[in-house]
Write a protein that holds these residues in place. Structure first.
Motif, PDB file in Angstrom:
ATOM      1  N   ALA B 246       0.780  -1.110  -0.033  1.00 49.13           N
ATOM      2  CA  ALA B 246       0.058  -0.043  -0.154  1.00 49.13           C
ATOM      3  C   ALA B 246       0.820   1.265  -0.050  1.00 49.13           C
ATOM      4  O   ALA B 246       0.671   2.115  -0.772  1.00 49.13           O
ATOM      5  N   ALA B 247       1.786   1.304   0.886  1.00 49.24           N
ATOM      6  CA  ALA B 247       2.780   2.234   1.099  1.00 49.24           C
ATOM      7  C   ALA B 247       3.433   2.584  -0.374  1.00 49.24           C
ATOM      8  O   ALA B 247       3.704   3.721  -1.013  1.00 49.24           O
ATOM      9  N   ASP B 248       3.877   1.541  -1.012  1.00 53.57           N
ATOM     10  CA  ASP B 248       4.451   1.791  -2.550  1.00 53.57           C
ATOM     11  C   ASP B 248       3.363   2.263  -3.422  1.00 53.57           C
ATOM     12  O   ASP B 248       3.678   3.257  -4.259  1.00 53.57           O
ATOM     13  N   SER B 249       2.124   1.848  -3.440  1.00 59.44           N
ATOM     14  CA  SER B 249       1.349   2.008  -4.150  1.00 59.44           C
ATOM     15  C   SER B 249       0.847   3.685  -4.150  1.00 59.44           C
ATOM     16  O   SER B 249       0.256   4.256  -5.077  1.00 59.44           O
ATOM     17  N   PHE B 250       0.995   4.220  -3.179  1.00 61.18           N
ATOM     18  CA  PHE B 250       0.867   5.438  -2.978  1.00 61.18           C
ATOM     19  C   PHE B 250       1.966   6.645  -3.200  1.00 61.18           C
ATOM     20  O   PHE B 250       1.880   7.663  -3.025  1.00 61.18           O
ATOM     21  N   GLY B 251       2.938   5.857  -3.797  1.00 60.16           N
ATOM     22  CA  GLY B 251       4.391   6.670  -4.228  1.00 60.16           C
ATOM     23  C   GLY B 251       5.134   7.190  -2.892  1.00 60.16           C
ATOM     24  O   GLY B 251       5.461   8.321  -3.259  1.00 60.16           O
ATOM     25  N   MET B 252       5.289   6.440  -1.867  1.00 61.64           N
ATOM     26  CA  MET B 252       5.927   6.866  -0.966  1.00 61.64           C
ATOM     27  C   MET B 252       7.448   6.390  -1.379  1.00 61.64           C
ATOM     28  O   MET B 252       7.774   5.540  -1.946  1.00 61.64           O
ATOM     29  N   THR B 253       8.392   7.510  -0.826  1.00 66.10           N
ATOM     30  CA  THR B 253       9.718   7.296  -1.163  1.00 66.10           C
ATOM     31  C   THR B 253      10.250   6.309  -0.081  1.00 66.10           C
ATOM     32  O   THR B 253       9.682   6.031   0.898  1.00 66.10           O
ATOM     33  N   GLN B 256      10.106   7.904   3.344  1.00 66.31           N
ATOM     34  CA  GLN B 256       9.009   8.021   4.088  1.00 66.31           C
ATOM     35  C   GLN B 256       8.512   6.626   4.347  1.00 66.31           C
ATOM     36  O   GLN B 256       7.819   6.695   5.443  1.00 66.31           O
TER      37      GLN B 256
END
Lengths: 353, 343
Positions: B246-253, B256
């Motif tokens: 989920a964190a990846d899918s929201f474009g977290m670096t 982050q």
């Protein structure tokens, strides 16, 4: 609804294994999924996927577990990299994006809702809903305001300060949807978003989604293994089996014209009266004009179920079908009754798959 | 004469053996015994294992076992100056840190230290009962005149555990991100954990002067850093894959993701590691009193050395109380973290 193609997938292949590139040659040469696994030790995830998704549509991708549907949706935001093929979003080739552009795509163009909710357990509901904005660097005060707005919209007024574990499954998924909506992205990816919920809650959530969609007109890609859900939500239905597309098109059309035993078997269990609409089975009006013996006027998007109630079960009735105040066709109750029986009775081929 | 003479005679190596023989080498204990006593009769039952010493008896050209230990010692001594040259300046800050913290803990009057510790305990645990318990323990220690020693022990643990966390958590994070690094680090951690603490005091004594605080500082840190590294690595690897996706899918670096998701979710495990690290520092600080670490361990050592049973037992009780205090406080801090992120 426009005819603009928002997402376009072309010749997409995905092979899992140590050396997918060379395994791809075998697949191009026509090796089947089972042979590829037995002889070459590679798993064929997706084979030659071509889909066009229109702006503002709900495209439902349906298939049983292992059919590759979750793999497919993860190619759209490149959580999984394809072995070959193109994915274009809004005319741009997503696969050519570098890390920075990909991050922008994920932050601003696509937001995702997950089967297991995947909320952050250490953050409050409002902070969770605001995650998509927080990631972009929006100040806390601003993203919380936006998060509360969307939490209210999905029916979670006053839950902002709770933690996810304090909410029920259905409420947690509402947070998941609010989180995706807060990002204000034009595309929403929903990976079996309602599959983990119990049936009543699931129906509620489907209604919520349709209601939101009426207002927001997002491009939604929805994954499910449940045909009832697929038929309820889909503007366009794509049926996957073993990593390739078996049939795609208007759900009503697929229901009436299944082109594969696999789909026939699928659709044979459906309550057709509730799913089929008058426009799918009516006789279009020709030049001869309005027939005089109609028992009344019906709307083109009425379900057959409501027609049966209306006619009181009398198969001799016929009706005039109206769309936007204009007559567009006639409906004989006899053809309605015929449409209720699947073209191929399910008994013979049932549960072969 | 010797048991294995036949080996060298048979192979025609007798000449080579005798050229290596030096008549005035050190006499071994076995030789002396052989001279005084009657030599035993050789039978198949008491055939000695062909060890270095046995073979040396038959052939002077073969080294004795004590040459091996001597060799290890010599090579270590040869490398010592170079090692010192590098390690001494690097570790010097540890000495300063330990010295200054010790003097701060010793200089602070008890009527400031007590309230200060009570406040720290309260903020770590948010439990008034625990504060009362800790205060009671400390009052008891002070009442039987063990306060100064307890403070010294506490000061050393404070510095060493802090450094363990400061180095251990980043090492654990790095390990969790690279399988190769993990494969390389785990044998080292295993070794640190299984080596008896006395064993790595030996080279440290040669490297640094026994009067320097960093000697025991290093020993404690090496011993206690293992759990915090292991549990940080484990904790981050155990974070729910779905949440990471989920964190990846929201474009977290990556940044982050690490600070916003992975570390907070791994915190219960990291805290458990810190708890273990503190307890192991306490265990080592007692042993480290052998190499001049001040604190309650000194009293225990006095009890052993002078056979002062009472001194040893009372200071031992003091260590137990300190251990309970440290364990309870860190555990309750851990519980609070756990409660905050129940799934």
């Amino acid at each position: 609804m426009t005819d603009k193609i928002e997402i376009s997938i072309r010749n997409l292949y995905k092979i899992f294994g140590p050396d997918p590139k060379s395994a791809l040659e075998y697949v191009y040469a026509g090796t089947s999924k089972a042979d590829l696994l037995n002889d070459h030790g590679h798993v064929l995830g997706l084979r030659d996927i071509n889909i066009d998704m229109r702006d503002g549509d709900i495209t439902v991708i349906m298939g049983l577990s292992g059919s590759g549907k979750s793999t497919l949706i993860r190619h759209l935001n490149r959580l999984i990299e394809p072995t070959a093929g193109q994915v274009e979003v809004d005319g741009e080739d997503v696969l050519a994006y570098d890390e920075e552009k990909l991050r922008t795509l994920r932050r601003q163009v696509m937001s995702m809702v997950f089967q297991k909710f995947a909320l952050f357990p250490h953050r409050t509901v409002a902070e969770n809903a605001g995650t998509t904005l927080k990631v972009r660097g929006v100040a806390k005060h601003d993203y919380l305001k936006e998060a509360h707005k969307w939490l209210d919209r999905v029916g979670l007024q006053g839950y902002g300060d709770h933690y996810p574990h304090q909410l029920s499954g259905g409420m947690q998924q509402r947070v998941g949807i609010a989180r995706a909506l807060t990002s204000n992205s034009p595309i929403m990816l929903m990976d079996e978003a309602f599959s983990a919920l119990d049936p009543l809650i699931r129906t509620d959530m489907q209604d919520l989604l349709l209601e939101l969609q009426k207002e927001l007109h997002k491009t939604i890609v929805f994954i499910t293994h449940d045909l009832d859900e697929a038929l309820k939500l889909a503007d366009r239905l794509v049926i996957l089996k073993d990593g390739h597309i078996v049939q795609q098109g208007e759900p009503q059309y697929i229901l009436l014209n299944p082109n594969d035993p696999y789909i026939e078997d699928f659709v044979s269990d459906i309550n057709r009266a509730r799913v089929l609409r008058v426009s799918s089975i009516m006789t279009p009006l020709d030049d001869s004009g309005v027939p005089p013996d109609a028992h009344g006027e019906v709307a083109h998007d009425d379900t057959l179920e409501s027609m049966i109630t209306r006619s009181g079960g009398d198969t001799s009735h016929s009706y005039l079908v109206m769309r936007d105040g204009q007559p567009v066709g006639t409906l004989e109750m006899t053809s309605l009754v015929k449409a209720l029986v699947p073209r191929v009775a399910s008994e013979a081929g049932a549960r072969k798959y | 004469m010797a048991t294995y003479d036949f080996l060298f005679d048979g192979a025609g190596l007798r000449d080579w053996c005798d050229t290596g023989k030096t008549g005035d080498g050190p006499v071994s204990m076995a030789d002396l015994l052989a001279k005084t006593g009657v030599s035993e009769e050789q039978t198949a039952w008491n055939l000695p294992f062909p060890s270095l010493d046995e073979l040396n008896e038959a052939c002077g050209s073969i080294a004795q076992s004590r040459d091996l230990t001597k060799g290890v010692e010599n090579s270590f001594l040869a490398a010592k100056d170079a090692l010192r040259f590098v390690l001494d300046p690097i570790t010097q800050p540890l000495s300063w840190l330990l010295e200054s913290t010790l003097s701060v803990f010793e200089a602070t009057p008890w009527w400031i230290m007590f309230p200060l510790l009570m406040i720290v305990v309260y903020f770590a645990s948010k439990s008034v009962r625990l504060v009362i318990f800790v205060t009671a323990c400390l009052l008891f220690l002070a009442f039987v005149d063990h306060y100064d020693h307890a403070m010294q022990t506490l000061a050393i643990i404070f510095v060493c555990a802090l450094l363990c966390v400061l180095f251990g958590v980043p090492i654990g994070i790095a390990m969790s991100r690279s399988n190769r690094l993990q494969r390389m680090t785990i044998p080292v951690l295993d070794m640190l954990q299984t080596l008896p603490p006395f064993v790595y005091l030996i080279p440290l004594i040669f490297l640094f002067s026994v009067t320097e605080p960093k000697l025991y500082g290093i020993a404690i840190i090496l011993y206690a850093i293992v759990p915090v590294i292991r549990l940080t690595d484990l904790g981050i690897r155990l974070v729910d894959k779905d949440v990471i996706e989920a964190a990846d899918s929201f474009g977290m670096t990556d940044r982050q993701k690490l600070f916003g998701v992975q570390i907070p979710l791994a915190l219960p495990n990291i805290m458990a590691g810190i708890n273990q690290t503190i307890m192991m520092s306490l265990a080592m600080v007692v042993i480290a009193s052998l190499v001049s670490a001040p604190g309650l361990g000194v009293l225990v050592l006095r009890g052993i050395r002078n056979l002062e049973l009472g001194v040893g037992l009372v200071s031992g009780l003091g260590i137990v109380l300190l251990a309970i205090i440290l364990d309870r406080v860190t555990k309750s801090a851990l519980d609070r973290v756990n409660a905050a992120q129940k799934h």
